[in-house]
Design a protein around this motif. Structure first.
Motif, PDB file in Angstrom:
ATOM      1  N   LYS A 121       0.816  -1.216   0.000  1.00  0.00           N
ATOM      2  CA  LYS A 121       0.000   0.000   0.000  1.00  0.00           C
ATOM      3  C   LYS A 121       0.849   1.266   0.000  1.00  0.00           C
ATOM      4  N   SER A 122       2.090   1.151   0.459  1.00  0.00           N
ATOM      5  CA  SER A 122       2.969   2.326   0.525  1.00  0.00           C
ATOM      6  C   SER A 122       3.702   2.589  -0.781  1.00  0.00           C
ATOM      7  N   LEU A 123       3.578   1.680  -1.749  1.00  0.00           N
ATOM      8  CA  LEU A 123       4.295   1.831  -3.012  1.00  0.00           C
ATOM      9  C   LEU A 123       3.465   2.616  -4.023  1.00  0.00           C
ATOM     10  N   SER A 124       4.133   3.469  -4.785  1.00  0.00           N
ATOM     11  CA  SER A 124       3.468   4.140  -5.903  1.00  0.00           C
ATOM     12  C   SER A 124       3.278   3.122  -7.030  1.00  0.00           C
ATOM     13  N   GLU A 125       2.519   3.496  -8.043  1.00  0.00           N
ATOM     14  CA  GLU A 125       2.295   2.582  -9.167  1.00  0.00           C
ATOM     15  C   GLU A 125       3.610   2.233  -9.862  1.00  0.00           C
ATOM     16  N   LYS A 126       4.463   3.230 -10.055  1.00  0.00           N
ATOM     17  CA  LYS A 126       5.744   2.974 -10.710  1.00  0.00           C
ATOM     18  C   LYS A 126       6.617   2.056  -9.861  1.00  0.00           C
ATOM     19  N   GLU A 127       6.654   2.312  -8.564  1.00  0.00           N
ATOM     20  CA  GLU A 127       7.456   1.465  -7.675  1.00  0.00           C
ATOM     21  C   GLU A 127       6.947   0.037  -7.685  1.00  0.00           C
ATOM     22  N   ARG A 128       5.630  -0.107  -7.674  1.00  0.00           N
ATOM     23  CA  ARG A 128       5.053  -1.458  -7.708  1.00  0.00           C
ATOM     24  C   ARG A 128       5.358  -2.133  -9.043  1.00  0.00           C
ATOM     25  N   GLY A 129       5.254  -1.367 -10.139  1.00  0.00           N
ATOM     26  CA  GLY A 129       5.571  -1.918 -11.452  1.00  0.00           C
ATOM     27  C   GLY A 129       7.016  -2.379 -11.542  1.00  0.00           C
ATOM     28  N   ASP A 130       7.939  -1.568 -11.025  1.00  0.00           N
ATOM     29  CA  ASP A 130       9.361  -1.932 -11.031  1.00  0.00           C
ATOM     30  C   ASP A 130       9.598  -3.206 -10.217  1.00  0.00           C
ATOM     31  N   ALA A 131       8.955  -3.290  -9.051  1.00  0.00           N
ATOM     32  CA  ALA A 131       9.131  -4.457  -8.187  1.00  0.00           C
ATOM     33  C   ALA A 131       8.563  -5.715  -8.832  1.00  0.00           C
ATOM     34  N   LEU A 132       7.448  -5.574  -9.538  1.00  0.00           N
ATOM     35  CA  LEU A 132       6.843  -6.723 -10.224  1.00  0.00           C
ATOM     36  C   LEU A 132       7.743  -7.245 -11.338  1.00  0.00           C
ATOM     37  N   VAL A 133       8.385  -6.334 -12.066  1.00  0.00           N
ATOM     38  CA  VAL A 133       9.317  -6.749 -13.119  1.00  0.00           C
ATOM     39  C   VAL A 133      10.472  -7.536 -12.512  1.00  0.00           C
ATOM     40  N   LYS A 134      11.019  -7.024 -11.411  1.00  0.00           N
ATOM     41  CA  LYS A 134      12.138  -7.712 -10.763  1.00  0.00           C
ATOM     42  C   LYS A 134      11.701  -9.071 -10.224  1.00  0.00           C
TER      43      LYS A 134
END
Length: 216
Positions: A121-134
């Motif tokens: 919940k604390s992640l922005s959309e971009k941060e979540r997207g980056d983490a999902l790619v990794k």
């Protein structure tokens, strides 16, 4: 004792109790807030220090020196997590350090925690997207056959979150998605993913190599 006296005494006790609560609660809340702020500040310091160490680990060509910095980054990430266990950033930092140390299963578990509730919940959309790619990249590296469908789910979601961002991560996610489609025999969808990645990042070697494989 007369009923009126008893009633007045009860009312006085109630009034004093309310007054005590009104005074006591803000002090308790302030104390907790101060402690929380101190913990957050210390956690942020460990995270920043760990991030600097991770950058050094990635930039040093010497493997032994790189590992030393990666291990120190991991230590800082764990210190930050001990103070702010619900903060996703130290979990991600920990995952990246573990990945550099070739501990991919452990790195994957850290990313799972970063992307789980309540951390995510604390992640922005971009941060979540980056983490999902990794996370998808790690899933494909750890066990491609067993985790390919799960990796594809992460990548499809990451492309949605990162769309129109023009980031290198979006291009990387599309290349990984293209590889997944390619492995599953979905050649047309793989081609579309590689072509989109190439439009976003014309210098992408992975996208060009993917298109070359599909053309052969």
């Amino acid at each position: 004792m007369a009923p009126e006296v008893v009633l007045q005494l009860a009312f006085l006790i109630l009034t004093l109790s309310i007054f005590f609560v009104m005074i006591k609660l803000p002090k308790q809340a302030l104390t907790k807030l101060r402690a929380k702020n101190r913990a957050n500040l210390q956690s942020s310091r460990h995270f920043v220090q760990g991030s600097h160490l991770l950058v050094r680990a990635r930039s040093i060509p010497n493997r032994q020196q790189s590992l030393i910095h990666a291990k120190n980054a991991l230590i800082e990430a764990e210190k930050a997590l001990s103070l702010s266990p619900k903060d996703p950033a130290p979990h991600i930092l920990k995952a990246l350090a573990l990945d550099l140390m070739d501990r991919k299963n452990s790195a994957l578990r850290s990313l799972d925690l970063a992307l789980s509730i309540p951390c995510v919940k604390s992640l922005s959309e971009k941060e979540r997207g980056d983490a999902l790619v990794k996370r998808a990249e790690l899933k494909m590296a750890v066990n491609r056959k067993r985790r390919i469908d799960s990796a594809m789910e992460d990548l499809v979601e990451s492309v949605r979150l990162l769309s129109d961002g023009g980031s290198g991560t979006e291009s990387k996610g599309l290349c990984l998605l293209g590889q997944c489609y390619e492995w599953k025999g979905m050649r047309e969808m793989a081609r579309e993913a590689f072509e989109k990645a190439l439009r976003l990042e014309p210098e992408s070697i992975a996208a060009r190599e993917g298109l070359d494989r599909l053309a052969s």
